[in-house]
Design an enzyme around this catalytic site. Sequence first.
Site, mmCIF file in Angstrom:
data_model
loop_
_atom_site.group_PDB
_atom_site.id
_atom_site.type_symbol
_atom_site.label_atom_id
_atom_site.label_comp_id
_atom_site.label_asym_id
_atom_site.label_seq_id
_atom_site.Cartn_x
_atom_site.Cartn_y
_atom_site.Cartn_z
ATOM 1 N N HIS A 144 8.110 2.100 5.238
ATOM 2 C CA HIS A 144 9.470 1.551 5.183
ATOM 3 C C HIS A 144 10.365 2.187 6.260
ATOM 4 C CE1 HIS A 144 13.338 0.514 3.414
ATOM 5 N NE2 HIS A 144 12.821 -0.003 2.333
ATOM 6 N N GLU A 247 9.335 -2.939 8.349
ATOM 7 C CA GLU A 247 8.368 -2.269 7.479
ATOM 8 C C GLU A 247 6.981 -2.897 7.562
ATOM 9 O OE1 GLU A 247 12.258 -2.386 4.648
ATOM 10 O OE2 GLU A 247 10.325 -2.238 3.611
#
Length: 275
Positions: A144, A247
């Site tokens: 992320h 991500e």
Amino acid sequence: MPKVRITSHEVVGEIYLHGAHVTSWKPAGREEVLFLSSQSRWEHGHAIRGGVPICFPWFGGKADDPRAPAHGFIRTTAWHLESIVQIGDAVTVSMFTESNEDTKRWWPAKFRLVYRATFGSELCLELVVANTGTTPLRFEEALHAYHRVGNIEKTRVRGLDRVHYLDKTDSNRLKMQQGEIVIVSETDRVYLNTIHAIELEDPVLRRRTRVTKENSRTTVVWNPWVQKAHSFSDFADDEWMQMICVETSNVSDFAVDLAPGQQHKITTIVRVTDF
Ligand code: TA6
């Protein structure tokens, strides 16, 4: 919180054992590439806001348990340092963690994770998931990454033209990307079935960030914009202008199935060039 800090004439980098969380990468001659909130909490049980949190074994909320921690439990787990190896001018830090009584409270599976972060003229992140049990397991995963940008409104994201995505700001409606991404409001999208590289163009910091990936079929793009940013206690009100998350992931319909004894590796590589 224990961390490994790398300082060489080639690169400066930082990774915490808390969540195996990379919080800094600065190749020689460049400004910091990753965004880290000035309001991040540095406490056990809380995820660090910024850098590269690892989402595992689910992404977002846990479908069958609203009490479960968002994005899984691995980003607030204390990992173990396995090794630090220098190869040429790059340094690879390896960490590991595995299932235990705590993890089984949320997720019954038996697993072992190894994370390798290589800091050099490029940043290479590899997450290896091994099914150490006797039953098949299914998981979601995301690296992320919070990328630091000069001004989000001037930033352009390329590489997802004509890719379908789930719009989490519009009841997960399925849509198709047309051309480059320009952020003009809260953006929270899961791009599906894409193996493409992404390019972030930043005319303010005068740099281009290229993100390539392996064994990843989804890419999440996120910026909280004004209101969502205000709702976070670990995020300064104006910081939404200085970051975008891109991500490398396997989420939603692209969750990974792993048979007993099998392992899966997801990789992302970040390179920065002049704009
Ligand atoms: O990756 C985007 C997202 O899933 C958003 O929905 C937003 O919630 C963000 O992650 C941050 O999640 P966190 O749990 O770290 O606050």
